[in-house]
Design a protein around this motif. Structure first.
Motif, short mmCIF file in Angstrom:
data_model
loop_
_atom_site.label_atom_id
_atom_site.label_comp_id
_atom_site.label_asym_id
_atom_site.label_seq_id
_atom_site.Cartn_x
_atom_site.Cartn_y
_atom_site.Cartn_z
N THR A 158 0.82 -1.21 0.00
CA THR A 158 0.00 0.00 0.00
C THR A 158 0.86 1.27 0.00
O THR A 158 2.00 1.27 0.46
N VAL A 159 0.27 2.31 -0.52
CA VAL A 159 0.82 3.66 -0.46
C VAL A 159 -0.23 4.53 0.22
O VAL A 159 -1.42 4.42 -0.09
N ARG A 160 0.19 5.37 1.14
CA ARG A 160 -0.78 6.24 1.82
C ARG A 160 -1.52 7.10 0.81
O ARG A 160 -0.93 7.67 -0.11
N CYS A 161 -2.83 7.19 0.98
CA CYS A 161 -3.68 7.92 0.04
C CYS A 161 -4.75 8.66 0.82
O CYS A 161 -5.48 8.05 1.61
N GLU A 162 -4.85 9.97 0.63
CA GLU A 162 -5.87 10.77 1.31
C GLU A 162 -6.44 11.80 0.34
O GLU A 162 -5.86 12.08 -0.71
N MET A 163 -7.59 12.35 0.71
CA MET A 163 -8.32 13.26 -0.17
C MET A 163 -8.45 14.64 0.48
O MET A 163 -8.56 14.76 1.70
N TRP A 164 -8.44 15.64 -0.37
CA TRP A 164 -8.79 17.00 0.06
C TRP A 164 -9.58 17.65 -1.07
O TRP A 164 -9.09 17.79 -2.18
N GLU A 165 -10.83 18.02 -0.79
CA GLU A 165 -11.68 18.73 -1.75
C GLU A 165 -11.73 18.05 -3.12
O GLU A 165 -11.74 18.71 -4.15
N GLY A 166 -11.71 16.73 -3.13
CA GLY A 166 -11.79 15.99 -4.38
C GLY A 166 -10.45 15.73 -5.04
O GLY A 166 -10.39 15.01 -6.05
N PHE A 167 -9.37 16.29 -4.52
CA PHE A 167 -8.02 16.03 -5.04
C PHE A 167 -7.45 14.80 -4.33
O PHE A 167 -7.58 14.66 -3.11
N ILE A 168 -6.80 13.93 -5.09
CA ILE A 168 -6.22 12.71 -4.56
C ILE A 168 -4.73 12.93 -4.34
O ILE A 168 -4.01 13.33 -5.26
N PHE A 169 -4.28 12.66 -3.13
CA PHE A 169 -2.87 12.80 -2.76
C PHE A 169 -2.33 11.45 -2.30
O PHE A 169 -3.05 10.65 -1.70
N ILE A 170 -1.03 11.23 -2.55
CA ILE A 170 -0.35 10.07 -1.99
C ILE A 170 0.90 10.53 -1.26
O ILE A 170 1.39 11.64 -1.49
#
Length: 444
Positions: A158-170
């Motif tokens: 796995t790679v850490r994945c989080e969201m902000w305002e519909g943008f996908i970040f890893i």
């Protein structure tokens, strides 16, 4: 740090004395060893924007991202799953690597190209090992041939994945702070902008023969605009800009991130003769379509507090630089664009630009958006061409220290921030001592 309106006499730079006023050293953009340290210290430690939620409309939707900025060969799968606990969907990220013999798991005709699609599971091309959307290993061809193989031990990494305002970040660092904490006050002040309404998308990608920081430098100052982009304005307007220059409305710095607020982008322009005939016909141009879309959240009194922080009546655009390589730029007429800069070598990077509009209701609206997109492309690649010339000359090391003016304050901040990440990485015994210490350059 607080937002500072520019005083009648004085400077922007004096509000952040830690940045200094001395010439800036650009060895960080030409030193191969420093570039390798940036890969480890920055691009493996910070949150990186890799896409938008609209790219994953349903269960099994996925796309891959090649991430050489985090090390050669690094590839990631981003996928949407739906479970009982997450009926609206959960976004996951995995290294794009089969656990059997290390083959790249998801690719099409060419292993180095990014792909997207929809699937129920991921199947390796080499020996048909299969993985669920949650990363679990679900099938092994001729499983009985293996020795004490427990499939639970061989799921995707796995790679850490989080969201902000519909943008996908890893983030490749499992110990990094949460995304919202990392993005900080700027992101909090932008929440509520109607990103979800702006789903009409145009995108550009190009390899630029320049260090990744040099392109960010170009987009954090307007000092160059009256000169480099003179041909894009009508003759009278160009002469006026060249004579009097261009000054932004405000700058701000909060931790690793920064922003610049500027006039411009008015729709329509006060003088129709300021723009080209095709812009007059289509009511569009570099600043986007003149006719504001009929949605909530884009009028001056509706904007989130971080946008146009000085509430200037002549405001036209704000550009937010989220370190290390994500630019989020808002335009007054009601659209936005993003930039990403992905280093591939000390003197090369992939530049990505994505423009987002409210979907057009008719042909004229569509043409006005297309004109904005192609006009932007011309401006951006004018900057890119100039940067390649810059890279060739700073690479000679004839001169290494360069003076910056008051309007170039965010350049100072970018290079200082990047150096701080590298310096902290080296001070903690980077990579078990495998890296030799790069020269401690006087960067500011």
């Amino acid at each position: 740090m607080a937002f500072f309106p520019k005083p009648a006499a004085g400077s922007w730079t004096e509000n952040w004395p830690e940045l200094g006023t001395a010439p800036v050293n650009y060895n960080d953009s030409i030193d191969p060893e420093h570039y390798l340290l940036e890969q480890q210290a920055i691009f493996k430690k910070t949150w990186l924007k890799v896409g938008r939620i609209e790219q994953l409309p349903k269960r099994g939707s996925y796309f891959t991202r090649e991430m050489p900025s985090a090390g050669p060969g690094t590839s990631v799968i981003i996928v949407k799953d739906v479970t009982k606990d997450n009926p609206d969907g959960v976004i996951r990220a995995f290294y794009n690597l089969c656990r059997h013999r290390g083959n790249k798991l998801v690719w099409s005709d060419f292993p180095g190209e990014e792909v997207s699609g929809v699937c129920r599971q991921f199947t390796c091309k080499y020996h048909a090992w299969r993985y669920g959307l949650n990363g679990d290993l679900t099938f092994v061809q001729q499983e009985g041939e293996f020795f004490d193989l427990d499939k639970n031990d061989y799921g995707l990494v796995t790679v850490r994945c989080e969201m902000w305002e519909g943008f996908i970040f890893i983030n490749f660092d499992d110990d990094a702070a949460p995304l919202n904490e990392y993005l900080g006050d700027f992101a909090k002040g932008l929440e509520g902008y109607p990103f979800h309404e702006m789903t009409e998308h145009y995108g550009y990608r190009s390899e630029v023969n320049a260090n990744w920081k040099l392109f960010i430098d170009a987009f954090t100052e307007f000092y160059h605009a009256p000169i480099l982009h003179m041909k894009q304005a009508e003759k009278e307007e160009a002469e006026k800009l060249a004579k009097f220059g261009f000054e932004a409305l405000a700058y701000d710095i909060k931790g690793d991130h920064s922003m610049v607020s500027s006039w411009g982008g008015m729709s329509p322009p006060k003088d129709i003769n300021m723009v080209k005939p095709i812009e007059q016909i289509l009511h569009s141009g570099l600043f986007g379509p003149w006719d504001r879309p009929d949605i909530k959240g884009i009028l001056p009194d509706e904007l989130p507090p971080a946008i146009n922080p000085g509430r200037h009546k002549t405001w036209g655009t704000d550009s937010f630089e989220f370190f290390p390589n994500f630019t989020l730029l808002f335009w007054a007429p009601g659209w936005y664009l993003t930039y990403n800069y992905w280093p591939t070598a000390v003197d090369k990077h992939i530049f990505e630009a994505d423009l987002y509009f409210v979907p057009p209701k008719n042909l004229r609206e569509r043409l006005s958006q297309e004109l904005a997109a192609v006009t932007f492309k011309e401006y951006a690649f004018q900057d890119a061409n100039t940067l390649e010339a810059t890279q060739t000359q700073i690479g000679t090391r004839v001169v290494t220290d360069f003076p910056l003016c008051d309007q170039e304050i965010l350049l100072r901040h970018l290079h200082m921030t990047a150096h701080q990440y590298v310096d902290r990485f080296k001070s903690h015994g980077s990579a078990n001592g495998k890296h030799t210490a790069a020269k401690d350059e006087a960067h500011v």
